[in-house]
Design a protein around this motif. Sequence first.
Motif, PDB file in Angstrom:
ATOM      1  N   ASP A  85       0.861  -1.172   0.000  1.00 42.02           N
ATOM      2  CA  ASP A  85       0.000   0.000   0.000  1.00 42.02           C
ATOM      3  C   ASP A  85       0.900   1.226   0.000  1.00 42.02           C
ATOM      4  O   ASP A  85       2.055   1.164   0.425  1.00 42.02           O
ATOM      5  CB  ASP A  85      -0.977   0.015   1.184  1.00 42.02           C
ATOM      6  CG  ASP A  85      -0.304   0.286   2.515  1.00 42.02           C
ATOM      7  OD1 ASP A  85       0.049   1.452   2.762  1.00 42.02           O
ATOM      8  OD2 ASP A  85      -0.131  -0.651   3.308  1.00 42.02           O
ATOM      9  N   ARG A  86       0.392   2.344  -0.486  1.00 37.69           N
ATOM     10  CA  ARG A  86       1.260   3.487  -0.793  1.00 37.69           C
ATOM     11  C   ARG A  86       1.861   4.141   0.441  1.00 37.69           C
ATOM     12  O   ARG A  86       2.837   4.885   0.339  1.00 37.69           O
ATOM     13  CB  ARG A  86       0.503   4.515  -1.628  1.00 37.69           C
ATOM     14  CG  ARG A  86      -0.660   5.206  -0.954  1.00 37.69           C
ATOM     15  CD  ARG A  86      -1.435   6.040  -1.975  1.00 37.69           C
ATOM     16  NE  ARG A  86      -0.603   7.042  -2.595  1.00 37.69           N
ATOM     17  CZ  ARG A  86      -0.633   8.334  -2.281  1.00 37.69           C
ATOM     18  NH1 ARG A  86      -1.464   8.764  -1.349  1.00 37.69           N
ATOM     19  NH2 ARG A  86       0.146   9.191  -2.894  1.00 37.69           N
ATOM     20  N   PHE A  87       1.317   3.856   1.629  1.00 39.29           N
ATOM     21  CA  PHE A  87       1.878   4.411   2.850  1.00 39.29           C
ATOM     22  C   PHE A  87       2.631   3.366   3.665  1.00 39.29           C
ATOM     23  O   PHE A  87       2.876   3.561   4.858  1.00 39.29           O
ATOM     24  CB  PHE A  87       0.782   5.075   3.685  1.00 39.29           C
ATOM     25  CG  PHE A  87       0.174   6.272   3.009  1.00 39.29           C
ATOM     26  CD1 PHE A  87       0.914   7.417   2.797  1.00 39.29           C
ATOM     27  CD2 PHE A  87      -1.123   6.233   2.545  1.00 39.29           C
ATOM     28  CE1 PHE A  87       0.366   8.525   2.161  1.00 39.29           C
ATOM     29  CE2 PHE A  87      -1.691   7.324   1.911  1.00 39.29           C
ATOM     30  CZ  PHE A  87      -0.937   8.476   1.709  1.00 39.29           C
ATOM     31  N   MET A 128      -0.792  12.499   9.925  1.00 37.41           N
ATOM     32  CA  MET A 128       0.459  12.071   9.313  1.00 37.41           C
ATOM     33  C   MET A 128       1.423  13.239   9.168  1.00 37.41           C
ATOM     34  O   MET A 128       1.051  14.305   8.697  1.00 37.41           O
ATOM     35  CB  MET A 128       0.205  11.429   7.946  1.00 37.41           C
ATOM     36  CG  MET A 128       1.443  10.737   7.379  1.00 37.41           C
ATOM     37  SD  MET A 128       1.064   9.697   5.949  1.00 37.41           S
ATOM     38  CE  MET A 128       0.867  10.954   4.689  1.00 37.41           C
ATOM     39  N   ALA A 176       7.474   9.166   6.658  1.00 36.41           N
ATOM     40  CA  ALA A 176       6.155   9.556   7.152  1.00 36.41           C
ATOM     41  C   ALA A 176       5.859   8.785   8.431  1.00 36.41           C
ATOM     42  O   ALA A 176       6.271   7.635   8.595  1.00 36.41           O
ATOM     43  CB  ALA A 176       5.080   9.277   6.103  1.00 36.41           C
ATOM     44  N   LEU A 224       1.613   2.211   7.235  1.00 35.98           N
ATOM     45  CA  LEU A 224       1.531   3.217   8.296  1.00 35.98           C
ATOM     46  C   LEU A 224       0.097   3.422   8.772  1.00 35.98           C
ATOM     47  O   LEU A 224      -0.181   3.413   9.969  1.00 35.98           O
ATOM     48  CB  LEU A 224       2.111   4.537   7.781  1.00 35.98           C
ATOM     49  CG  LEU A 224       2.309   5.656   8.806  1.00 35.98           C
ATOM     50  CD1 LEU A 224       3.364   5.251   9.823  1.00 35.98           C
ATOM     51  CD2 LEU A 224       2.707   6.944   8.097  1.00 35.98           C
ATOM     52  N   THR A 225      -0.831   3.601   7.840  1.00 38.08           N
ATOM     53  CA  THR A 225      -2.201   3.920   8.234  1.00 38.08           C
ATOM     54  C   THR A 225      -2.948   2.725   8.806  1.00 38.08           C
ATOM     55  O   THR A 225      -3.971   2.899   9.466  1.00 38.08           O
ATOM     56  CB  THR A 225      -2.982   4.488   7.033  1.00 38.08           C
ATOM     57  OG1 THR A 225      -2.928   3.561   5.943  1.00 38.08           O
ATOM     58  CG2 THR A 225      -2.380   5.815   6.582  1.00 38.08           C
ATOM     59  N   THR A 283       0.521   1.054  -5.465  1.00 37.38           N
ATOM     60  CA  THR A 283       1.613   1.763  -4.804  1.00 37.38           C
ATOM     61  C   THR A 283       2.491   2.562  -5.754  1.00 37.38           C
ATOM     62  O   THR A 283       3.294   3.376  -5.301  1.00 37.38           O
ATOM     63  CB  THR A 283       2.523   0.771  -4.039  1.00 37.38           C
ATOM     64  OG1 THR A 283       3.134  -0.130  -4.979  1.00 37.38           O
ATOM     65  CG2 THR A 283       1.727  -0.022  -3.026  1.00 37.38           C
ATOM     66  N   GLN A 322       5.499  14.335   7.798  1.00 39.67           N
ATOM     67  CA  GLN A 322       6.471  13.902   6.806  1.00 39.67           C
ATOM     68  C   GLN A 322       7.749  14.721   6.904  1.00 39.67           C
ATOM     69  O   GLN A 322       7.716  15.885   7.298  1.00 39.67           O
ATOM     70  CB  GLN A 322       5.894  14.034   5.392  1.00 39.67           C
ATOM     71  CG  GLN A 322       4.650  13.199   5.159  1.00 39.67           C
ATOM     72  CD  GLN A 322       4.090  13.372   3.772  1.00 39.67           C
ATOM     73  OE1 GLN A 322       4.816  13.311   2.783  1.00 39.67           O
ATOM     74  NE2 GLN A 322       2.785  13.603   3.680  1.00 39.67           N
ATOM     75  N   GLY A 350      -3.062  10.659   3.044  1.00 41.66           N
ATOM     76  CA  GLY A 350      -2.999  10.008   4.341  1.00 41.66           C
ATOM     77  C   GLY A 350      -3.860  10.734   5.356  1.00 41.66           C
ATOM     78  O   GLY A 350      -4.476  11.761   5.073  1.00 41.66           O
ATOM     79  N   VAL A 386       7.967   6.842   1.965  1.00 43.13           N
ATOM     80  CA  VAL A 386       6.928   7.119   0.981  1.00 43.13           C
ATOM     81  C   VAL A 386       7.536   7.932  -0.152  1.00 43.13           C
ATOM     82  O   VAL A 386       8.521   8.651   0.036  1.00 43.13           O
ATOM     83  CB  VAL A 386       5.716   7.849   1.597  1.00 43.13           C
ATOM     84  CG1 VAL A 386       5.058   6.985   2.662  1.00 43.13           C
ATOM     85  CG2 VAL A 386       6.139   9.192   2.195  1.00 43.13           C
TER      86      VAL A 386
END
Length: 293
Positions: free
Chosen positions: A127-129, A155, A265, A132-133, A197, A157, A151, A142
């Motif tokens: 997943d693109r984060f 979040m 992130a 984290l989420t 992603t 960064q 996000g 990221v």
Amino acid sequence: MSVDARHLRAFLAIAEEGGFSSAAAVLRVSQPAPSRTLRQLETHLGATLFDRSTHHVAITAAGEALRPRAAAAIAALDAALDPAETPVRPLLLGYPWSALGRRTGPLLRRWRELHPDTPVELRRMDDRFGGLTSGRADVALVRGDPPVTGGPARMRQRELAEEPRFAVLPADHVLAGRGEVRLADLSPEVVVVNVLTGLTRLDLWPARIRPTHTVATDNTDDWLLAISSGRGIGVSGISTAETYQHPGVVYRPLVDAPPVTVSLAWLEPVSHAALPEFVKFMVDQVPRDLGSE
């Protein structure tokens, strides 16, 4: 009625599995149990956590807000009750498809030298984060124009570096013998994209030379397979080229494409005591240009 860890586990299982039946199987309970437990949690919170109006169970904004807090709470509870848990929980570093290429190992070794009592554990997440989420990572690498959007509001960064882009070609492609390629060289090609992603979109190309067709994949392994089997070409950063050597693909510098920004992130409040020090370490140690020697 009191709410306990059982309710949070049911909520997280439904969110991860995308439905009540599969959540029941993961939790090893009867099929009606997750739905009943979720209703109790929603009543306690006074919020709807999932939209049941479609054929698929869709998490709501309230559910997305609860998800990282619930995951962190369950992770902390499991760690506290696990007799085999190390005195210091590893700092979980997530990443979507590649970490920092050839620099990853030396960086983690240097961290271990400076902080021997605080291990860092790498976790690849599709997943693109970088997990984290969902609460499966304390901090994540990221990629994208800073700040990376999409996000949760909590979040934070910190920009680390930029990495040059590479064209990813089938090994027998007509361009594979070149030392470098340009966006115009790839204009006639089908572009293989990782829709979950990946960063590459057709607007990477100027409108007048923009490719017209894509092939969608949803993880790095399938992305590489699609390219190696000749279904199209790909574009990614140098960290991918250094991490995923594949006999069916070659990587060539894409000299006129903008670089990819790499950032760290994390969520506030932080989920690991060592996170601020780790962020400082990465800012100090990671070179600004990942393509430099």
